[in-house]
Design a protein around this motif. Structure first.
Motif, PDB file in Angstrom:
ATOM      1  N   CYS A 144     -19.545  -9.420 -11.966  1.00  0.00           N
ATOM      2  CA  CYS A 144     -18.229  -9.308 -12.596  1.00  0.00           C
ATOM      3  C   CYS A 144     -17.348 -10.424 -12.079  1.00  0.00           C
ATOM      4  O   CYS A 144     -17.188 -10.575 -10.877  1.00  0.00           O
ATOM      5  CB  CYS A 144     -17.575  -7.970 -12.267  1.00  0.00           C
ATOM      6  SG  CYS A 144     -18.315  -6.571 -13.108  1.00  0.00           S
ATOM      7  N   ARG A 145     -16.813 -11.189 -12.991  1.00  0.00           N
ATOM      8  CA  ARG A 145     -15.938 -12.286 -12.607  1.00  0.00           C
ATOM      9  C   ARG A 145     -14.501 -11.837 -12.827  1.00  0.00           C
ATOM     10  O   ARG A 145     -14.138 -11.463 -13.931  1.00  0.00           O
ATOM     11  CB  ARG A 145     -16.258 -13.527 -13.430  1.00  0.00           C
ATOM     12  CG  ARG A 145     -17.689 -13.978 -13.201  1.00  0.00           C
ATOM     13  CD  ARG A 145     -18.075 -15.032 -14.164  1.00  0.00           C
ATOM     14  NE  ARG A 145     -18.110 -14.460 -15.512  1.00  0.00           N
ATOM     15  CZ  ARG A 145     -18.296 -15.166 -16.607  1.00  0.00           C
ATOM     16  NH1 ARG A 145     -18.439 -16.463 -16.539  1.00  0.00           N
ATOM     17  NH2 ARG A 145     -18.324 -14.593 -17.784  1.00  0.00           N
ATOM     18  N   HIS A 146     -13.695 -11.882 -11.773  1.00  0.00           N
ATOM     19  CA  HIS A 146     -12.354 -11.336 -11.844  1.00  0.00           C
ATOM     20  C   HIS A 146     -11.278 -12.400 -11.766  1.00  0.00           C
ATOM     21  O   HIS A 146     -11.452 -13.421 -11.110  1.00  0.00           O
ATOM     22  CB  HIS A 146     -12.138 -10.320 -10.720  1.00  0.00           C
ATOM     23  CG  HIS A 146     -13.027  -9.136 -10.856  1.00  0.00           C
ATOM     24  ND1 HIS A 146     -12.779  -8.143 -11.751  1.00  0.00           N
ATOM     25  CD2 HIS A 146     -14.190  -8.817 -10.241  1.00  0.00           C
ATOM     26  CE1 HIS A 146     -13.732  -7.244 -11.688  1.00  0.00           C
ATOM     27  NE2 HIS A 146     -14.604  -7.627 -10.785  1.00  0.00           N
ATOM     28  N   MET A 205      -3.853  -7.240 -10.123  1.00  0.00           N
ATOM     29  CA  MET A 205      -4.563  -6.013 -10.466  1.00  0.00           C
ATOM     30  C   MET A 205      -3.575  -5.179 -11.262  1.00  0.00           C
ATOM     31  O   MET A 205      -2.380  -5.456 -11.284  1.00  0.00           O
ATOM     32  CB  MET A 205      -4.994  -5.263  -9.208  1.00  0.00           C
ATOM     33  CG  MET A 205      -6.014  -5.997  -8.379  1.00  0.00           C
ATOM     34  SD  MET A 205      -6.361  -5.142  -6.811  1.00  0.00           S
ATOM     35  CE  MET A 205      -6.870  -3.542  -7.378  1.00  0.00           C
ATOM     36  N   TYR A 206      -4.071  -4.134 -11.891  1.00  0.00           N
ATOM     37  CA  TYR A 206      -3.210  -3.271 -12.691  1.00  0.00           C
ATOM     38  C   TYR A 206      -3.549  -1.815 -12.437  1.00  0.00           C
ATOM     39  O   TYR A 206      -4.715  -1.461 -12.254  1.00  0.00           O
ATOM     40  CB  TYR A 206      -3.399  -3.541 -14.193  1.00  0.00           C
ATOM     41  CG  TYR A 206      -3.123  -4.961 -14.584  1.00  0.00           C
ATOM     42  CD1 TYR A 206      -1.841  -5.359 -14.928  1.00  0.00           C
ATOM     43  CD2 TYR A 206      -4.139  -5.906 -14.596  1.00  0.00           C
ATOM     44  CE1 TYR A 206      -1.580  -6.679 -15.289  1.00  0.00           C
ATOM     45  CE2 TYR A 206      -3.892  -7.215 -14.946  1.00  0.00           C
ATOM     46  CZ  TYR A 206      -2.607  -7.601 -15.294  1.00  0.00           C
ATOM     47  OH  TYR A 206      -2.355  -8.904 -15.640  1.00  0.00           O
ATOM     48  N   ILE A 207      -2.522  -0.982 -12.458  1.00  0.00           N
ATOM     49  CA  ILE A 207      -2.713   0.457 -12.521  1.00  0.00           C
ATOM     50  C   ILE A 207      -2.173   0.887 -13.874  1.00  0.00           C
ATOM     51  O   ILE A 207      -1.031   0.571 -14.228  1.00  0.00           O
ATOM     52  CB  ILE A 207      -1.974   1.202 -11.397  1.00  0.00           C
ATOM     53  CG1 ILE A 207      -2.556   0.821 -10.046  1.00  0.00           C
ATOM     54  CG2 ILE A 207      -2.074   2.714 -11.616  1.00  0.00           C
ATOM     55  CD1 ILE A 207      -1.869   1.489  -8.879  1.00  0.00           C
ATOM     56  N   VAL A 223     -13.580  -5.113 -16.557  1.00  0.00           N
ATOM     57  CA  VAL A 223     -12.119  -5.097 -16.595  1.00  0.00           C
ATOM     58  C   VAL A 223     -11.607  -3.902 -15.810  1.00  0.00           C
ATOM     59  O   VAL A 223     -10.673  -4.015 -15.033  1.00  0.00           O
ATOM     60  CB  VAL A 223     -11.600  -5.069 -18.048  1.00  0.00           C
ATOM     61  CG1 VAL A 223     -10.086  -4.912 -18.095  1.00  0.00           C
ATOM     62  CG2 VAL A 223     -12.022  -6.336 -18.788  1.00  0.00           C
ATOM     63  N   PHE A 224     -12.228  -2.741 -15.977  1.00  0.00           N
ATOM     64  CA  PHE A 224     -11.826  -1.542 -15.254  1.00  0.00           C
ATOM     65  C   PHE A 224     -12.683  -1.403 -13.998  1.00  0.00           C
ATOM     66  O   PHE A 224     -13.901  -1.609 -14.040  1.00  0.00           O
ATOM     67  CB  PHE A 224     -12.005  -0.291 -16.114  1.00  0.00           C
ATOM     68  CG  PHE A 224     -11.169  -0.260 -17.365  1.00  0.00           C
ATOM     69  CD1 PHE A 224     -10.059  -1.079 -17.535  1.00  0.00           C
ATOM     70  CD2 PHE A 224     -11.489   0.604 -18.383  1.00  0.00           C
ATOM     71  CE1 PHE A 224      -9.289  -1.042 -18.687  1.00  0.00           C
ATOM     72  CE2 PHE A 224     -10.731   0.669 -19.539  1.00  0.00           C
ATOM     73  CZ  PHE A 224      -9.633  -0.160 -19.695  1.00  0.00           C
ATOM     74  N   ALA A 234      -7.472  -1.586 -12.901  1.00  0.00           N
ATOM     75  CA  ALA A 234      -8.047  -2.696 -13.661  1.00  0.00           C
ATOM     76  C   ALA A 234      -7.803  -4.026 -12.963  1.00  0.00           C
ATOM     77  O   ALA A 234      -6.851  -4.188 -12.196  1.00  0.00           O
ATOM     78  CB  ALA A 234      -7.440  -2.739 -15.067  1.00  0.00           C
ATOM     79  N   ALA A 235      -8.672  -4.978 -13.274  1.00  0.00           N
ATOM     80  CA  ALA A 235      -8.540  -6.357 -12.807  1.00  0.00           C
ATOM     81  C   ALA A 235      -9.244  -7.232 -13.827  1.00  0.00           C
ATOM     82  O   ALA A 235      -9.898  -6.738 -14.743  1.00  0.00           O
ATOM     83  CB  ALA A 235      -9.176  -6.531 -11.423  1.00  0.00           C
TER      84      ALA A 235
END
Length: 125
Positions: free
Chosen positions: A15-17, A22-24, A55-56, A72-73
């Protein structure tokens, strides 16, 4: 194209981030909460697709049966917001989504590795 999706191609091979944010996502029950059962299978598929797409990172229920949350990121904010609007629960008013961005400054070693941050931000062990 990864650059259009806001994905950092220097992350892990699996997974490439996107670095930095980041997100909640809080998914709080909305006016059509009683229809949750009707859309649950599609909602769970939406969550699994977000995990498969890297993504999640995690998803689960909020306490007191108030809804759910997703960590999420890797997506640019506009891409993430588009994805959230495609959640069948959001589409059908079962939940109302509330997206919060976080710029981590401290994190556990495993989280830093997962997000492809290496040594920055500061890793607390």
């Amino acid at each position: 194209d990864d650059s259009q999706a806001g994905i950092d191609t220097t992350g892990s091979p699996q997974c490439r981030h996107r670095r930095g944010t980041m997100y909640i996502i809080f998914l709080k029950f909305g006016p059509n909460r009683s229809r949750a059962g009707q859309w649950m299978t599609e909602h769970m598929h939406w969550i699994q697709q977000g995990i498969d797409d890297c993504v999640f990172l995690a998803a689960g229920s909020l306490d007191d049966a108030r809804g759910g949350a997703v960590l999420a990121a890797s997506a640019a904010r506009n891409v993430l917001l588009t994805r959230v609007q495609q959640d069948p629960f959001v589409v059908h008013g079962v939940v109302v989504a509330d997206v919060h961005a976080i710029a981590p400054s401290l994190m556990a070693p495993g989280m830093a590795e997962l997000l492809g941050h290496g040594r920055s931000p500061k890793v607390v062990s």
